[in-house]
Design a protein around this motif. Structure first.
Motif, mmCIF file in Angstrom:
data_model
loop_
_atom_site.group_PDB
_atom_site.id
_atom_site.type_symbol
_atom_site.label_atom_id
_atom_site.label_comp_id
_atom_site.label_asym_id
_atom_site.label_seq_id
_atom_site.Cartn_x
_atom_site.Cartn_y
_atom_site.Cartn_z
ATOM 1 N N GLU A 29 0.830 -1.204 0.000
ATOM 2 C CA GLU A 29 0.000 0.000 0.000
ATOM 3 C C GLU A 29 0.867 1.257 0.000
ATOM 4 O O GLU A 29 0.519 2.250 -0.635
ATOM 5 N N SER A 30 1.989 1.208 0.690
ATOM 6 C CA SER A 30 2.839 2.386 0.825
ATOM 7 C C SER A 30 3.638 2.709 -0.429
ATOM 8 O O SER A 30 4.268 3.757 -0.497
ATOM 9 N N SER A 31 3.621 1.802 -1.415
ATOM 10 C CA SER A 31 4.390 2.099 -2.628
ATOM 11 C C SER A 31 3.607 1.881 -3.928
ATOM 12 O O SER A 31 3.825 2.619 -4.874
ATOM 13 N N VAL A 32 2.702 0.892 -3.981
ATOM 14 C CA VAL A 32 2.033 0.644 -5.261
ATOM 15 C C VAL A 32 0.563 0.222 -5.175
ATOM 16 O O VAL A 32 -0.143 0.298 -6.174
ATOM 17 N N PHE A 33 0.068 -0.232 -4.039
ATOM 18 C CA PHE A 33 -1.261 -0.860 -3.967
ATOM 19 C C PHE A 33 -2.349 0.169 -3.682
ATOM 20 O O PHE A 33 -2.135 1.155 -2.996
ATOM 21 N N LEU A 34 -3.555 -0.093 -4.181
ATOM 22 C CA LEU A 34 -4.651 0.857 -4.099
ATOM 23 C C LEU A 34 -5.443 0.771 -2.797
ATOM 24 O O LEU A 34 -5.874 1.783 -2.263
ATOM 25 N N ILE A 109 4.449 17.899 5.689
ATOM 26 C CA ILE A 109 2.995 17.905 5.897
ATOM 27 C C ILE A 109 2.332 16.759 5.144
ATOM 28 O O ILE A 109 1.475 16.061 5.676
ATOM 29 N N LEU A 110 2.733 16.559 3.890
ATOM 30 C CA LEU A 110 2.140 15.486 3.087
ATOM 31 C C LEU A 110 2.427 14.113 3.689
ATOM 32 O O LEU A 110 1.558 13.233 3.672
ATOM 33 N N LEU A 111 3.624 13.919 4.224
ATOM 34 C CA LEU A 111 3.942 12.641 4.867
ATOM 35 C C LEU A 111 3.037 12.403 6.068
ATOM 36 O O LEU A 111 2.526 11.300 6.265
ATOM 37 N N VAL A 112 2.857 13.439 6.854
ATOM 38 C CA VAL A 112 2.014 13.295 8.040
ATOM 39 C C VAL A 112 0.550 13.077 7.650
ATOM 40 O O VAL A 112 -0.100 12.157 8.137
ATOM 41 N N PRO A 120 -2.622 13.179 0.533
ATOM 42 C CA PRO A 120 -2.926 12.348 -0.624
ATOM 43 C C PRO A 120 -2.528 10.895 -0.343
ATOM 44 O O PRO A 120 -1.948 10.622 0.711
ATOM 45 N N PRO A 121 -2.792 9.976 -1.273
ATOM 46 C CA PRO A 121 -2.434 8.572 -1.020
ATOM 47 C C PRO A 121 -0.946 8.427 -0.670
ATOM 48 O O PRO A 121 -0.097 9.091 -1.257
ATOM 49 N N ILE A 122 -0.667 7.562 0.287
ATOM 50 C CA ILE A 122 0.693 7.400 0.800
ATOM 51 C C ILE A 122 1.687 7.043 -0.298
ATOM 52 O O ILE A 122 2.815 7.502 -0.290
ATOM 53 N N LYS A 123 1.269 6.240 -1.277
ATOM 54 C CA LYS A 123 2.198 5.836 -2.341
ATOM 55 C C LYS A 123 2.687 7.043 -3.135
ATOM 56 O O LYS A 123 3.830 7.096 -3.555
ATOM 57 N N VAL A 124 1.826 8.052 -3.334
ATOM 58 C CA VAL A 124 2.218 9.265 -4.060
ATOM 59 C C VAL A 124 3.304 10.004 -3.282
ATOM 60 O O VAL A 124 4.300 10.457 -3.841
#
Length: 195
Positions: A29-34, A109-112, A120-124
């Motif tokens: 999920e953290s790199s490619v999964f939806l 901020i985006l990471l948090v 936004p989604p973590i993978k992004v």
């Protein structure tokens, strides 16, 4: 298709290998999964409340490791691998806009917000962090805090309130997450402009 993927992920919670599946889903999920790992984590923690914190630890560790994979993907393989993944999910335009207008403050901020609320989604964000060259150690620290806070807060809520909180979380998770993200963004703006 998305509903089938969601249902399949949810069905993994009933398997004996559910803990391994939780780690795998949290990682990818953290790199490619939806589908977010919460879909698997919530029914697992509800069926075994005595293991809620253990599952939170598994999900946090796997999610952070997946985030590191996403960082490396962005840093070393953006054109060859990350860009096609972002195109597949329809996130390339959003990503390019973020890449061109992002400083370290916004990345933090985006990471948090993505770690806590998928906004936004973590993978992004993990791929973006690698592309713009966020320090890997800072990235890991922020990922641990954000993802750990999310899973351990869910564990606490599920242990304390049980099944009723599951329905509340599932029904209002987007609203709760958006409010938390808005609070973090407003705090950042206030700090930036007060200095």
């Amino acid at each position: 298709m998305l509903r089938k993927l969601y249902d399949w992920t949810l069905s993994l919670a009933a398997r004996k290998s559910a803990e391994w599946w939780l780690a795998i889903i949290a990682f990818v999920e953290s790199s490619v999964f939806l589908v977010p790992a919460d879909v698997l984590y919530l029914p697992m923690a509800l069926s075994r409340p005595d293991r809620a914190y253990r599952y939170a630890l598994v999900a946090t560790i796997a999610s952070v490791l997946g985030g590191i994979a996403g960082w490396f993907l962005g840093h070393y393989a953006y054109e060859g691998l990350a860009k096609p993944i972002l195109e597949f999910y329809g996130k390339l335009d959003e990503f390019e806009h973020l890449k061109n207008s992002t400083g370290i403050g916004l990345i933090i901020i985006l990471l948090v917000t993505s770690g806590l609320a998928h906004l936004p989604p973590i993978k992004v964000v993990t791929i973006l962090s690698g592309v713009v060259g966020v320090n890997i150690w800072l990235f890991i620290l922020l990922a641990i805090v954000a993802r750990g806070a999310r899973f351990f807060a869910l564990a606490w809520l599920l242990k304390r309130y049980g099944e009723p909180i599951r329905h509340f979380i599932e029904k209002r998770l987007g609203t709760i997450a958006a409010l938390a993200a808005a609070a973090v963004i407003l705090l950042y703006i206030a700090i930036k402009y007060l200095h």
